[in-house]
Scaffold this active site. Sequence first.
Site, PDB file in Angstrom:
ATOM      1  NE  ARG A 213     -13.378  35.684  18.458  1.00 32.12           N
ATOM      2  CZ  ARG A 213     -14.486  35.610  19.156  1.00 32.12           C
ATOM      3  NH1 ARG A 213     -15.404  36.526  19.018  1.00 32.12           N
ATOM      4  NH2 ARG A 213     -14.684  34.603  19.983  1.00 32.12           N
ATOM      5  CD  GLU A 215     -15.307  39.017  13.706  1.00 30.26           C
ATOM      6  OE1 GLU A 215     -15.002  39.812  14.612  1.00 30.26           O
ATOM      7  OE2 GLU A 215     -16.186  38.157  13.805  1.00 30.26           O
ATOM      8  NE  ARG A 221     -18.417  47.963  20.135  1.00 30.95           N
ATOM      9  CZ  ARG A 221     -19.400  47.117  20.350  1.00 30.95           C
ATOM     10  NH1 ARG A 221     -19.521  46.518  21.493  1.00 30.95           N
ATOM     11  NH2 ARG A 221     -20.286  46.877  19.428  1.00 30.95           N
ATOM     12  CG  HIS A 222     -14.523  44.441  17.440  1.00 36.96           C
ATOM     13  ND1 HIS A 222     -15.511  45.373  17.308  1.00 36.96           N
ATOM     14  CD2 HIS A 222     -15.142  43.270  17.747  1.00 36.96           C
ATOM     15  CE1 HIS A 222     -16.691  44.801  17.516  1.00 36.96           C
ATOM     16  NE2 HIS A 222     -16.498  43.517  17.790  1.00 36.96           N
ATOM     17  CD  GLU A 356     -20.917  40.328  23.438  1.00 36.74           C
ATOM     18  OE1 GLU A 356     -21.672  40.642  22.500  1.00 36.74           O
ATOM     19  OE2 GLU A 356     -20.151  39.340  23.392  1.00 36.74           O
ATOM     20  CB  SER A 359     -21.057  35.755  24.607  1.00 41.72           C
ATOM     21  OG  SER A 359     -21.546  36.897  23.992  1.00 41.72           O
ATOM     22  NE  ARG A 407     -15.221  44.362  23.064  1.00 43.16           N
ATOM     23  CZ  ARG A 407     -16.108  43.625  22.401  1.00 43.16           C
ATOM     24  NH1 ARG A 407     -17.127  43.085  23.045  1.00 43.16           N
ATOM     25  NH2 ARG A 407     -15.988  43.448  21.110  1.00 43.16           N
TER      26      ARG A 407
END
Length: 433
Positions: A213, A215, A221-222, A356, A359, A407
Amino acid sequence: MYRSRYSKEVTQKDYDKQVTVAGWIEDIRNLGSIAFIILRDGKGTLQITVLKKKTPELFEQLTSFSRESVVSVKGLCKENEKVRNGYEILPEEVEILSAAETPLPLGVVDKVEADFDTRLDNRFIDLRKPEIQAIFKIRNVVIAAAHQYLRSQSFIEVHTPNIIPSSSEGGTEVFKLQYFEKEAFLAQSPQLYKQSLMATGLDRVYEIAWYFRAEEHNTRRHLNESTAVDLEMAYISSEEDVMKILENLVHSMWKSASECKEELEILDKKIAIPKLPFARMPYDEVIHKLHERKSGIEWGQDLGAEDEKLLGEIMKEGGKEFYFITRYPLGSKPFYTMPEGEKYSRGFDLECKGVEIASGSQRIHDVKLLKKRLGACGLNPKDFEAYLKAFRYGMPPHGGFGFGIERFLMELLDIKNIRECILFPRDRTRLTP
Ligand code: ATP
Ligand code: MG
């Protein structure tokens, strides 16, 4: 042979016998006439005791090595109550296998904690610390438990491509790359492929997947490259079938971690096994609870980190560490999420202590609806032709989830930064080592 026993494997049967040990020189205490060398071998440490008078050459050799050099030592194993593991090795033969340069970029047993970047820059040394290694030994155990549980439920492990042609499933930024004369992308998840497999008769599949990813977030947490247990199952009646698998999976992984006695002791951690089933809370109720605590979140928005944390506190007061948020607004979930009426969806998140960790949803299996939702989400159905094709010739109802391994570890072991949970983290600024 460089090693006949690990430090941990030495038993009373070895006393007064010759053993060969090998590892890194952790510490040398030279008292002049006697020296104690602490050798670390990946499973623990042991003491080598050398007397100057008895073996002057070995004394000279052993006390002159630099810390973290790799050596193999053959010697007599002697019982000694004063030594921590009950024995010591009196050396007869020493072989240096690799001399460590000095100074070390990072200490292994230093009292002062090095800063995180120095640790990550020298991860191979950082990983020599038992408390860092323990995280990855537990990681190994929980992943083994995941394989075991999922296989017991008739899921088969699959591997789908990481180099993909279409730009995105939407929602997150992707890494672009040159694929010969074409443009390609790194998969943000196996979503589109595992769904395609639902049209094949491989009704239950999972993958320990890489997520890429692009981002630009810089949070605790990323990661830009992370791993997940990604799963898809066919012939479900609703997302509840998927949630049942997920909570049982989490439970079996958590339980397997609680059995890692040695590692948990090193980390000074106790793990309580959560009770099943986990709470299920519709999104609307979550919003209501958050508003009661003065959160400014508006209906329809995804929960931000602050709201997730607040919800974690609220749930903790009720004794709940795990909880599902269900019936998300349609607009806050990806295009492939099954709608529930006009406003809602069959999408859910699994949260653990305000973070989270997974998902999932029931997915759309009707191709017309799928095209409509692609359009509504601002995506071009043309970019998804290969994916849509799998829905045109018989696609059963299905659903699944993506469940982040880092996570999970973070919450399991109460680790503050997700970078601790992956060997070589990739983040906005880190590409090496
Ligand atoms: P978040 O909202 O927390 O950024 P997400 O909703 O974008 O995550 P999903 O696409 O739902 O993430 O991915 C499924 C799971 O994969 C997440 O619940 C999380 O456990 C994990 N995950 C997703 N993105 C990352 C990331 N950048 N770093 C680490 N784990 C991630
Ligand atoms: Mg999510």
